[in-house]
Scaffold this motif. Structure first.
Motif, mmCIF file in Angstrom:
data_model
loop_
_atom_site.group_PDB
_atom_site.id
_atom_site.type_symbol
_atom_site.label_atom_id
_atom_site.label_comp_id
_atom_site.label_asym_id
_atom_site.label_seq_id
_atom_site.Cartn_x
_atom_site.Cartn_y
_atom_site.Cartn_z
ATOM 1 N N UNK A 1 11.860 0.749 4.481
ATOM 2 C CA UNK A 1 11.555 1.518 2.946
ATOM 3 C C UNK A 1 12.268 2.822 3.067
ATOM 4 N N UNK A 2 13.102 2.972 2.331
ATOM 5 C CA UNK A 2 14.037 3.996 2.334
ATOM 6 C C UNK A 2 13.434 5.116 1.327
ATOM 7 N N UNK A 3 13.231 6.245 1.609
ATOM 8 C CA UNK A 3 12.585 7.286 0.626
ATOM 9 C C UNK A 3 13.462 8.629 0.693
ATOM 10 N N UNK A 4 14.851 8.318 1.082
ATOM 11 C CA UNK A 4 15.667 9.598 1.194
ATOM 12 C C UNK A 4 15.181 10.220 2.642
ATOM 13 N N UNK A 5 14.323 11.243 2.544
ATOM 14 C CA UNK A 5 14.125 11.847 3.750
ATOM 15 C C UNK A 5 12.881 11.204 4.823
ATOM 16 N N UNK A 6 12.569 10.317 4.365
ATOM 17 C CA UNK A 6 11.597 9.226 5.001
ATOM 18 C C UNK A 6 12.169 7.894 5.027
ATOM 19 N N UNK B 1 0.848 -1.251 0.232
ATOM 20 C CA UNK B 1 0.086 -0.024 -0.062
ATOM 21 C C UNK B 1 0.826 1.436 0.089
ATOM 22 N N UNK B 2 1.980 1.368 0.825
ATOM 23 C CA UNK B 2 2.718 2.360 0.934
ATOM 24 C C UNK B 2 3.577 2.582 -0.248
ATOM 25 N N UNK B 3 4.183 1.611 -0.890
ATOM 26 C CA UNK B 3 5.041 1.576 -1.928
ATOM 27 C C UNK B 3 4.137 2.157 -3.448
ATOM 28 N N UNK B 4 2.724 1.543 -3.267
ATOM 29 C CA UNK B 4 2.050 2.139 -4.524
ATOM 30 C C UNK B 4 1.526 3.493 -4.394
ATOM 31 N N UNK B 5 1.317 3.788 -3.157
ATOM 32 C CA UNK B 5 0.786 5.618 -2.887
ATOM 33 C C UNK B 5 2.116 6.441 -3.225
ATOM 34 N N UNK C 1 14.172 4.429 -2.490
ATOM 35 C CA UNK C 1 15.687 3.997 -2.729
ATOM 36 C C UNK C 1 16.371 2.610 -2.431
ATOM 37 N N UNK C 2 15.631 2.102 -1.373
ATOM 38 C CA UNK C 2 15.908 0.980 -0.878
ATOM 39 C C UNK C 2 14.806 0.279 -0.078
ATOM 40 N N UNK C 3 14.824 -1.052 -0.186
ATOM 41 C CA UNK C 3 13.776 -1.800 0.657
ATOM 42 C C UNK C 3 14.611 -3.148 1.296
ATOM 43 N N UNK C 4 14.735 -3.336 2.659
ATOM 44 C CA UNK C 4 15.248 -4.361 3.299
ATOM 45 C C UNK C 4 13.826 -5.171 4.305
#
Length: 144
Positions: free
Chosen positions: A85-90, A58-62, A71-74
C-alpha cells in the motif's frame, strides 16, 4: 534527513489499524536516507491470506477515514500473500507470516533506524494449538 513528522503520523495511524486487526508482527523502518520514493516502510504480517486481506482492509479504512488517499496498491489480486500500500511518505507491506520470514525485509533494511511505535500498538502473538498440552514425550530423560 529523517522521516518527516507527517510520514511518522501516517505510520502510527496504519500501525494502530494493523494492531486492531490482530497483526502478528508490526515493524516500522525509516528508509528516508536511502530512498527518494518514501520515508517509512511499515511491515505488517498476518497468519493467513484471509487475515492479510483483512489487515489491508483495516489499514485502508483507517487511512481513508483520516483523509489520506492511497496512491497505489499491489498484490491483492490472487493469493494476497504480500500486499503493498503506497501512501507517498509511507509504504505499508502487509505480508503472510511465511513470506515475511522468507523475504526478511527487516534484515535487508537492517542498517536503517527503526521507528518506535506507540504503546497502544500491540502485536498478537501466534496461538499455540490447544492439543499441544496433550502431547508429551513418549520417553522421559533417564528412562531406559
Amino acid at each position: 534527513m529523517a522521516a518527516t513528522p507527517e510520514s511518522i503520523d501516517l505510520t502510527y495511524l496504519a500501525a494502530r489499524a494493523a494492531s486492531a486487526g490482530k497483526a502478528t508482527s508490526i515493524t516500522a523502518i525509516d528508509v528516508s536516507e536511502r530512498l527518494v520514493l518514501t520515508d517509512v516502510f511499515l511491515i505488517v504480517s498476518g497468519s493467513s491470506e484471509r487475515q492479510v486481506r483483512g489487515l489491508v482492509d483495516d489499514i485502508e479504512e483507517a487511512m481513508y477515514k483520516a483523509g489520506h488517499e492511497r496512491l497505489r496498491r499491489e498484490g491483492l489480486e490472487g493469493e494476497a500473500r504480500w500486499v503493498l500500500l503506497d501512501y507517498g511518505g509511507l509504504m505499508v507491506h502487509v505480508q503472510h507470516d511465511e513470506d515475511r520470514e522468507f523475504y526478511a525485509l527487516e534484515k535487508l533494511w537492517g542498517d536503517q533506524p527503526q521507528i518506535e511505535l506507540p504503546d497502544d500498538v500491540t502485536v498478537e502473538e501466534p496461538e499455540t494449538s490447544d492439543l499441544a498440552q496433550y502431547f508429551q514425550p513418549v520417553f522421559d530423560e533417564g528412562d531406559d
